[in-house]
Write a protein that holds these residues in place. Structure first.
Motif, short mmCIF file in Angstrom:
data_model
loop_
_atom_site.label_atom_id
_atom_site.label_comp_id
_atom_site.label_asym_id
_atom_site.label_seq_id
_atom_site.Cartn_x
_atom_site.Cartn_y
_atom_site.Cartn_z
N ARG A 135 0.81 -1.22 0.00
CA ARG A 135 0.00 0.00 0.00
C ARG A 135 0.85 1.27 0.00
O ARG A 135 0.47 2.29 0.56
N TYR A 136 2.00 1.18 -0.64
CA TYR A 136 2.92 2.30 -0.60
C TYR A 136 3.71 2.36 -1.90
O TYR A 136 4.09 1.33 -2.45
N GLU A 186 7.39 12.04 -5.17
CA GLU A 186 6.33 11.95 -4.18
C GLU A 186 6.24 10.56 -3.57
O GLU A 186 6.65 9.57 -4.19
N ALA A 187 5.68 10.53 -2.37
CA ALA A 187 5.42 9.28 -1.66
C ALA A 187 3.90 9.13 -1.54
O ALA A 187 3.22 10.05 -1.09
N THR A 213 -7.97 2.70 2.26
CA THR A 213 -9.36 2.45 1.83
C THR A 213 -9.59 2.88 0.37
O THR A 213 -10.43 3.72 0.08
N ASP A 214 -8.83 2.31 -0.50
CA ASP A 214 -8.96 2.51 -1.96
C ASP A 214 -8.72 3.93 -2.44
O ASP A 214 -9.07 4.29 -3.56
N VAL A 215 -8.13 4.77 -1.61
CA VAL A 215 -7.80 6.13 -1.99
C VAL A 215 -6.31 6.33 -1.75
O VAL A 215 -5.78 6.02 -0.69
N TRP A 216 -5.63 6.89 -2.75
CA TRP A 216 -4.20 7.15 -2.64
C TRP A 216 -3.99 8.59 -2.18
O TRP A 216 -4.56 9.52 -2.73
N HIS A 217 -3.12 8.75 -1.18
CA HIS A 217 -2.74 10.07 -0.68
C HIS A 217 -1.26 10.26 -0.95
O HIS A 217 -0.43 9.46 -0.52
N CYS A 218 -0.92 11.32 -1.67
CA CYS A 218 0.47 11.56 -2.06
C CYS A 218 1.00 12.84 -1.44
O CYS A 218 0.29 13.85 -1.39
#
Length: 172
Positions: free
Chosen positions: A41-42, A48-49, A54-59
């Protein structure tokens, strides 16, 4: 071998120019790659990282840590030097003044290789040292393309160091 039978053509500098163009292409793709380090999950790139929750990517930007900025600067510097060496080589090849700039191009390429290898060694050491991921992770294709670029830069630099003047007169 007499002059009537023909001579062997060894276009080492043309192959070196081709190696430099491949190195530049690989460097651009490695710089733009979204995957230098990945896990379940990463995903970590040079820019960017990203974390998945929950099915949403945060960068978030990776330009906040000094070692990631240093890696990016080293690779950008190596790419710039390689581009400069490519342009000098291409212009001198097209103008026919190819012999004057062999050493300059080779020195530029060796310098770019040193910068690229330093960046590619720094990246995993500092990544593991910072222990960003506690789970299983792997260095992905973006990181591998960086090594491929360094190998082609080194190959081009070695080909520019070869003394083939006696063999290439018939080619040029």
């Amino acid at each position: 071998m007499s002059s009537d039978e023909g001579s062997a053509i060894r276009p080492f500098k043309l192959i070196a120019l081709f190696c430099i163009s491949i190195a530049l292409s690989l460097d651009v793709v490695a710089l733009l790659s979204p995957a230098w380090v990945t896990s379940d999950r990463y995903s970590l790139s040079l820019w960017e990282a990203c974390k998945q929750s929950t099915d949403v990517w945060h960068c978030l930007s990776t330009l906040k840590t000094d070692w990631q900025v240093a890696t990016l600067v080293l690779i950008l510097a190596a790419s710039t030097i390689t581009l400069l060496a490519f342009l000098i080589s291409l212009i001198s090849f097209c103008l026919g003044t190819y012999r004057r700039y062999y050493r300059v191009v080779a020195v530029f390429l060796f310098g770019a290789v040193v910068l690229q290898v330093c960046a590619l060694i720094l990246y995993p050491i500092k990544f593991i040292d910072s222990s960003m991921l506690k789970s299983y992770h792997e260095f992905n294709w973006g990181y591998g393309l960086g090594w491929g670029s360094a190998i082609f830069m080194l190959g081009g630099a070695i080909l520019y160091c070869l003394r083939t003047d006696i063999y290439e007169d018939a080619y040029y």
